[in-house]
Design a protein around this motif. Structure first.
Motif, mmCIF file in Angstrom:
data_model
loop_
_atom_site.group_PDB
_atom_site.id
_atom_site.type_symbol
_atom_site.label_atom_id
_atom_site.label_comp_id
_atom_site.label_asym_id
_atom_site.label_seq_id
_atom_site.Cartn_x
_atom_site.Cartn_y
_atom_site.Cartn_z
ATOM 1 N N SER A 120 21.224 56.987 -53.603
ATOM 2 C CA SER A 120 20.457 55.846 -54.095
ATOM 3 C C SER A 120 20.679 54.642 -53.194
ATOM 4 N N PRO A 121 19.632 53.860 -52.946
ATOM 5 C CA PRO A 121 19.792 52.648 -52.144
ATOM 6 C C PRO A 121 20.202 51.442 -52.990
ATOM 7 N N PHE A 122 20.327 51.642 -54.295
ATOM 8 C CA PHE A 122 20.554 50.527 -55.213
ATOM 9 C C PHE A 122 22.037 50.367 -55.554
ATOM 10 N N ALA A 123 22.375 49.198 -56.074
ATOM 11 C CA ALA A 123 23.750 48.908 -56.490
ATOM 12 C C ALA A 123 24.139 49.782 -57.684
ATOM 13 N N ASP A 124 25.437 49.959 -57.871
ATOM 14 C CA ASP A 124 25.942 50.839 -58.920
ATOM 15 C C ASP A 124 25.513 50.405 -60.320
ATOM 16 N N ASP A 125 25.331 49.092 -60.531
ATOM 17 C CA ASP A 125 24.989 48.630 -61.876
ATOM 18 C C ASP A 125 23.477 48.575 -62.118
ATOM 19 N N ALA A 126 22.686 49.059 -61.152
ATOM 20 C CA ALA A 126 21.228 49.042 -61.305
ATOM 21 C C ALA A 126 20.795 50.030 -62.384
ATOM 22 N N ILE A 127 19.733 49.691 -63.084
ATOM 23 C CA ILE A 127 19.094 50.616 -64.023
ATOM 24 C C ILE A 127 17.871 51.174 -63.295
ATOM 25 N N VAL A 128 17.980 52.432 -62.875
ATOM 26 C CA VAL A 128 16.959 53.010 -61.997
ATOM 27 C C VAL A 128 15.959 53.834 -62.799
ATOM 28 N N ILE A 129 14.723 53.397 -62.764
ATOM 29 C CA ILE A 129 13.609 54.154 -63.349
ATOM 30 C C ILE A 129 12.968 54.903 -62.196
ATOM 31 N N GLY A 130 12.910 56.228 -62.290
ATOM 32 C CA GLY A 130 12.444 56.983 -61.137
ATOM 33 C C GLY A 130 11.464 58.087 -61.468
ATOM 34 N N THR A 131 10.738 58.502 -60.451
ATOM 35 C CA THR A 131 9.834 59.641 -60.554
ATOM 36 C C THR A 131 9.833 60.383 -59.236
ATOM 37 N N VAL A 132 9.492 61.652 -59.291
ATOM 38 C CA VAL A 132 9.406 62.488 -58.099
ATOM 39 C C VAL A 132 8.103 63.263 -58.163
ATOM 40 N N GLY A 133 7.329 63.216 -57.097
ATOM 41 C CA GLY A 133 6.069 63.963 -57.094
ATOM 42 C C GLY A 133 5.152 63.472 -55.994
ATOM 43 N N ARG A 134 4.151 64.253 -55.703
ATOM 44 C CA ARG A 134 3.199 63.888 -54.667
ATOM 45 C C ARG A 134 2.450 62.620 -55.075
ATOM 46 N N VAL A 135 2.326 61.691 -54.144
ATOM 47 C CA VAL A 135 1.700 60.398 -54.443
ATOM 48 C C VAL A 135 0.187 60.540 -54.257
ATOM 49 N N GLN A 136 -0.467 60.902 -55.361
ATOM 50 C CA GLN A 136 -1.914 61.097 -55.352
ATOM 51 C C GLN A 136 -2.488 60.640 -56.692
ATOM 52 N N ASP A 137 -3.819 60.627 -56.771
ATOM 53 C CA ASP A 137 -4.507 60.067 -57.942
ATOM 54 C C ASP A 137 -4.006 60.620 -59.264
ATOM 55 N N VAL A 138 -3.842 61.944 -59.333
ATOM 56 C CA VAL A 138 -3.540 62.579 -60.606
ATOM 57 C C VAL A 138 -2.184 62.153 -61.177
ATOM 58 N N LYS A 139 -1.278 61.675 -60.306
ATOM 59 C CA LYS A 139 0.044 61.234 -60.776
ATOM 60 C C LYS A 139 0.024 59.787 -61.277
ATOM 61 N N ASP A 140 -1.011 59.050 -60.946
ATOM 62 C CA ASP A 140 -1.235 57.687 -61.460
ATOM 63 C C ASP A 140 -0.012 56.780 -61.290
ATOM 64 N N HIS A 141 0.513 56.709 -60.073
ATOM 65 C CA HIS A 141 1.651 55.826 -59.808
ATOM 66 C C HIS A 141 1.289 54.355 -59.970
ATOM 67 N N ALA A 142 -0.001 54.047 -59.846
ATOM 68 C CA ALA A 142 -0.424 52.652 -60.019
ATOM 69 C C ALA A 142 -0.069 52.162 -61.417
ATOM 70 N N THR A 143 -0.268 53.003 -62.423
ATOM 71 C CA THR A 143 0.104 52.629 -63.788
ATOM 72 C C THR A 143 1.609 52.467 -63.916
ATOM 73 N N LEU A 144 2.376 53.310 -63.235
ATOM 74 C CA LEU A 144 3.837 53.202 -63.280
ATOM 75 C C LEU A 144 4.294 51.870 -62.690
ATOM 76 N N VAL A 145 3.703 51.457 -61.580
ATOM 77 C CA VAL A 145 4.069 50.170 -60.982
ATOM 78 C C VAL A 145 3.731 49.024 -61.934
ATOM 79 N N ARG A 146 2.554 49.095 -62.560
ATOM 80 C CA ARG A 146 2.182 48.048 -63.522
ATOM 81 C C ARG A 146 3.131 48.047 -64.717
ATOM 82 N N ALA A 147 3.561 49.230 -65.138
ATOM 83 C CA ALA A 147 4.506 49.322 -66.252
ATOM 84 C C ALA A 147 5.849 48.714 -65.877
ATOM 85 N N PHE A 148 6.266 48.895 -64.624
ATOM 86 C CA PHE A 148 7.533 48.316 -64.173
ATOM 87 C C PHE A 148 7.463 46.790 -64.181
ATOM 88 N N VAL A 149 6.333 46.248 -63.757
ATOM 89 C CA VAL A 149 6.140 44.794 -63.800
ATOM 90 C C VAL A 149 6.217 44.312 -65.244
#
Length: 386
Positions: free
Chosen positions: A185-214
Motif C-alpha cells: 500500500s502507498p498509504f500511511a498505516d492509519d489510513a482507512i483504505v477503500i479499494g477495488t480491483v478490476g478492469r477499468v471499463q464502463d461496466v465497472k462504473d468506477h466513476a460512481t465509486l469516485v463520486r461516492a468517495f467524494v
C-alpha cells in the motif's frame, strides 16, 4: 497420437481480468492425465499468459480485426483441424459465434461459458446480441453460466434448454488470499483504505465509486484526513478516472496503479472492498476480497447479491447511486469492529461455497459428462447404420 483429450479454450484476449485468471487457474490445476489444454485468442495476449504454468499448453493468437472479420472463422477452422481437439470451450459473447467453425472442424464437444454480459450491453437487452446467442444455441452441447442470475436469464431470454444449461460457480484459492503476510500500500498505516480491483471499463462504473468517495469525505469530516481510495486495474477508462479524481481535487488521495500481479498483497492493505458495477456474473474480485476477510460493498446487479450476503458479509446497494454507496462504506469506516465481523463471515462463506477445488472438479465433471455422452451417441448411430 496423444490419447488424452485436448480442450481448446477460445477467448477474445488473454489479459489481466477475472475470467482470464480463473481460466488459467483451471488449466494449471486440472489433472494432466485427464485433459490437455490450448488457448486460442481471437485477438492477442499479453504477459499475463506467463501465469500458465502447466507444461505443454499451446497459445495461439488469430489477430482478429474489429468487425465481422470472416477470415477469423476460416483461420480458426484451419487451426482446429490441425489441433484436433475433443472440446472447444468458448467464453462469453465475443467468442460465441465460432461454434459453427468448430462443428465444421469436427470437434465433438462444444461448450460456451456465460461469465458476464458484454460491456456495451450490461443488461442484455441488445437485440442483435440476443439473436446471435439464440442462433448459436443449437451448435453447443452446453451453455453454462457462472451465476444463478445469468443462468435464469439465459434460459428465459436466450432460450437455452435446461438440459443444455447448468450453473458453474467461480472458485478462489483461500490459502493465497488471506490477512497474513505483508501488505502492499502507498498509504500511511492509519489510513482507512477503500479499494477495488478490476478492469477499468464502463461496466465497472468506477466513476460512481469516485463520486461516492467524494460524498464519503463530506459525510465523515472527522475521518476525512484518513480516508483513501485505491482503484487497481488497467483498462480503457483509466485515464478518464484519473482526470475525474483530479477534477474533484482528490488526486493525491486516490491510488491508480494500473494492472498488478500482487493483488493478494494489495488486498491486505484494504479495509473495505467496493464493487460499483452496473453488471456482473459471479465477481471473482469480490470472492478474492472475501477470502482476504474484507467486508464487501457491492451493487445489486447480476451475481453480486448471490455472493454478498447483505448484512452478514457485506452490504448490497442500488447501482449508479453514489450516495447509497457512500452510506454503506461509511458504516464500515465508522465501525472497524463491524468491518472485521463481516470480513470473517465473508471468508467462512467463501470457503463453504466458492472454493477452488470444487470449481475445478465441476468443470472437469462437465467435460467428462459431455465426452461420455458423445461417445454413447456415436455408438447408437453406428449401431443403427449397421
Amino acid at each position: 497420437m496423444n490419447d488424452i483429450p485436448l480442450v481448446v479454450h477460445l477467448i477474445y484476449r488473454l489479459d489481466f481480468g477475472g475470467l482470464e485468471t480463473l481460466l488459467v487457474e483451471r488449466i494449471n490445476r486440472m489433472p494432466a492425465e485427464r485433459y490437455r489444454h490450448a488457448v486460442v485468442c481471437l485477438t492477442g495476449y499479453t504477459d499475463f499468459a506467463n501465469k500458465i504454468t502447466k507444461a505443454g499448453v499451446e497459445l495461439h493468437a488469430l489477430g482478429k480485426q474489429p468487425g465481422m472479420s470472416l477470415g477469423t472463422h476460416l483461420a480458426l477452422w484451419k487451426l482446429l483441424r490441425k489441433l484436433q481437439p475433443t472440446i472447444v470451450h468458448t467464453y462469453n459473447l465475443a467468442a460465441v459465434e465460432y461454434a459453427p467453425a468448430a462443428l465444421l472442424a469436427r470437434v465433438p464437444v462444444r461448450v460456451n461459458g456465460m461469465h458476464g454480459r458484454d460491456a456495451s450491453d450490461p443488461d442484455g437487452s441488445n437485440r442483435k446480441h440476443k439473436l446471435l446467442r439464440r442462433l448459436m444455441v443449437p451448435f453447443y452441447d452446453c451453455c453454462y453460466a457462472n451465476s444463478a442470475d445469468m443462468l435464469a436469464w439465459s434460459r428465459r431470454v436466450v432460450g437455452v434448454p435446461e438440459n443444455k444449461s447448468c450453473l458453474l460457480a467461480n472458485g478462489i484459492d483461500a490459502d493465497r488470499f488471506n490477512r497474513e503476510g505483508a501488505a502492499t500500500s502507498p498509504f500511511a498505516d492509519d489510513a482507512i483504505v477503500i479499494g477495488t480491483v478490476g478492469r477499468v471499463q464502463d461496466v465497472k462504473d468506477h466513476a460512481t465509486l469516485v463520486r461516492a468517495f467524494v460524498a464519503l469525505r463530506e459525510r465523515m469530516p472527522e475521518l476525512q484526513g484518513r480516508l483513501r481510495l485505491a482503484i487497481v486495474g488497467a483498462g480503457p477508462l483509466l485515464e478518464a478516472v484519473r482526470a475525474q479524481a483530479a477534477q474533484a481535487g482528490i488526486a493525491d488521495l486516490v491510488w491508480l496503479p494500473g494492472a498488478r500481479t500482487d493483488v493478494a498483497d494489495i488486498l491486505r492493505g484494504f479495509d473495505i472492498f467496493v464493487l460499483s458495477s452496473i453488471a456482473e456474473g459471479t465477481p471473482g474480485s469480490a470472492l478474492e476480497a472475501m477470502a482476504s476477510s474484507l467486508p464487501v460493498v457491492g451493487t445489486r446487479v447480476g451475481g453480486i447479491p448471490e455472493v454478498v450476503d447483505d448484512g452478514v458479509t457485506g452490504t448490497v446497494v442500488p447501482p449508479s447511486d453514489p450516495q447509497a454507496l457512500a452510506a454503506a462504506i461509511a458504516r464500515y469506516a465508522a465501525s472497524p469492529e463491524l468491518a472485521r465481523e463481516h470480513g470473517r463471515a465473508g471468508r467462512e462463506r467463501l470457503q463453504r461455497h466458492y472454493n477452488m477445488t470444487a470449481m475445478v472438479a465441476a468443470y472437469q465433471s462437465l467435460y467428462d459428462t459431455l465426452c461420455e455422452r458423445k461417445k454413447q451417441y456415436r455408438k447408437v448411430v453406428k449401431s443403427c447404420v449397421e
